[in-house]
Write an enzyme that holds these catalytic residues in place. Structure first.
Site, PDB file in Angstrom:
ATOM      1  N   LYS A 128       0.842  -1.196   0.000  1.00  0.00           N
ATOM      2  CA  LYS A 128       0.000   0.000   0.000  1.00  0.00           C
ATOM      3  C   LYS A 128       0.878   1.247   0.000  1.00  0.00           C
ATOM      4  O   LYS A 128       2.018   1.230   0.438  1.00  0.00           O
ATOM      5  CB  LYS A 128      -0.922   0.006   1.230  1.00  0.00           C
ATOM      6  N   ASP A 129       0.291   2.328  -0.495  1.00  0.00           N
ATOM      7  CA  ASP A 129       1.006   3.588  -0.646  1.00  0.00           C
ATOM      8  C   ASP A 129       1.537   4.108   0.681  1.00  0.00           C
ATOM      9  O   ASP A 129       0.852   4.055   1.703  1.00  0.00           O
ATOM     10  CB  ASP A 129       0.056   4.623  -1.262  1.00  0.00           C
ATOM     11  N   ARG A 130       2.753   4.653   0.642  1.00  0.00           N
ATOM     12  CA  ARG A 130       3.326   5.244   1.854  1.00  0.00           C
ATOM     13  C   ARG A 130       2.674   6.581   2.176  1.00  0.00           C
ATOM     14  O   ARG A 130       2.394   6.892   3.333  1.00  0.00           O
ATOM     15  CB  ARG A 130       4.830   5.427   1.658  1.00  0.00           C
TER      16      ARG A 130
END
Length: 389
Positions: free
Chosen positions: A62-64
């Protein structure tokens, strides 16, 4: 237009298909993180609860730069765990029979705030949101191409046998977000290219911990063999290099296919880090019904393709000045064959009203929510809505 001015502007919730039971051997948890990389979060859980990282199952990265909620599985033998910290939370959900694996999810739900919108863009943005019912081309977006520098793909340079260029990209190219110590090292190596003893001395003097950099440079001090030096690159990184180039080729094939079926007057081009995307502004219902059932294969060397795929792949490889048989030269990693849907269709689209933007003077913001099936990029949908104005 601005996105992600705050982590709260980009929220991702994983949609998992699972069945809870009373007899499974794994506990299922919700993991919420805020501004933390996936692997760092998993590593933190591992150290905090003394659970080997290989025992922590998850479905995807998942996106940081977002607030994300996803699921993880941990064997029951480690007990019921919980964590409640400012940027990382772990919440028990129930018991499942098998551990989670990469790719075994339905998709993701996105809650996004677009900021710095001008008033004269309202009508077009609203129109684009309505047109999301006809989807968007299912391209791989910029997140897939973090290993590409100045338009150069490491895997392509390897296919060309240009190992010095490969090593130069790895040892001297950097991004803004990299740590200062690493950027300074890469600048030093670029400035002193070929003076490997000096570069190795710099690494030791600055106490740089990267085994890859030290081993590659040390190898070059013994023998100026760039192919041998490349062997010290982590295999997981090598797989990313292959994946990036394969994804780029797929994007180019999709764009070529769309040129054949989308009339010129309905084509819209949008820039991205590796070139341009072709979007359609309007699409006939008959064509849409056809496209939503279609997929396009990735390029591998051991598959017999038929037209139109064969014709399109041949055209793209000719443009790249490589042959499909060249992929057999890769002595690391493996090209993965898959069929990817041609278009991505957002589900359950909801939108708010345009409101005054508290972060950008005299500008507006708008909320947009939608779900996508696994493998599709929310940023492609954002390009479809906000870059075609």
């Amino acid at each position: 237009m601005k996105f992600r001015q705050k982590h709260e502007d980009f929220i991702v919730n994983e949609i998992l298909e699972y069945e809870l039971n009373d007899y499974g051997n794994y506990f299922l948890y919700k993991l919420q993180k805020n501004g933390i990389e996936n692997l760092k979060a998993i590593s933190y859980l591992s150290k905090n609860f003394e659970v080997p990282t290989k025992e922590i199952g998850y479905c995807g990265l998942k996106d940081r730069h977002a607030i994300t909620t996803q699921y993880v599985s941990i064997p029951k033998e480690y007990g019921k765990l919980s964590l409640d910290e400012d940027n990382l939370k772990l919440e028990y959900v129930g018991t499942i029979e098998k551990p989670l694996k990469i790719g075994r999810l339905y998709g993701n739900r996105f809650e996004i705030i677009a900021r710095a919108v001008d008033k004269d863009e309202f009508l077009k943005i609203a129109d684009n949101i309505r047109n999301l019912s006809s989807g968007a081309p299912n391209y791989y977006d910029d997140q897939r191409f973090g290993s590409v520098f100045n338009g150069k793909f490491i895997a392509k340079e390897i296919l060309k046998g240009n190992y010095e260029e490969v090593v130069k990209i790895l040892l001297t190219s950097y991004t803004k977000s990299e740590k200062k110590q690493l950027k300074d090292l890469k600048r030093f190596i670029a400035k002193n290219w070929g003076n490997w003893d000096e570069c190795l001395e710099y690494i030791d003097k600055k106490q740089i911990r990267s085994k890859m950099f030290r081993n590659m440079v040390k190898s070059l001090t013994y023998e100026n063999d760039f192919k041998k030096a490349f062997k010290y690159v982590d295999n997981r990184l090598k797989e990313l290099f292959i994946s990036a180039y394969q994804s780029y080729l797929w994007n180019e094939c999709l764009k070529e296919f769309l040129k054949e079926v989308i009339p010129k007057e309905n084509r819209i081009y949008v820039d991205y880090s590796c070139g341009t995307f072709l979007f359609y502004e309007n699409i006939e219902e008959e064509l849409f019904d056809k496209l939503k059932e279609m997929d396009f294969p990735t390029i591998v060397s051991d598959v017999e393709y038929t037209d139109p795929e064969k014709r399109i792949i041949k055209a793209i490889l000719k443009k790249e000045r490589i042959k499909i048989s060249d992929f057999e030269k890769l002595d690391f990693g493996k090209l993965k064959y898959t069929k990817r849907p041609i278009i991505s269709i957002p589900e359950d689209v909801n939108t708010g009203k345009f409101k005054s933007d508290e972060l950008n003077s005299k500008k507006y913001k708008i909320d947009l929510e939608f779900s996508l099936k696994k493998g599709s990029y929310a940023t492609i949908i954002l390009k479809r809505v906000f870059n075609i104005l």
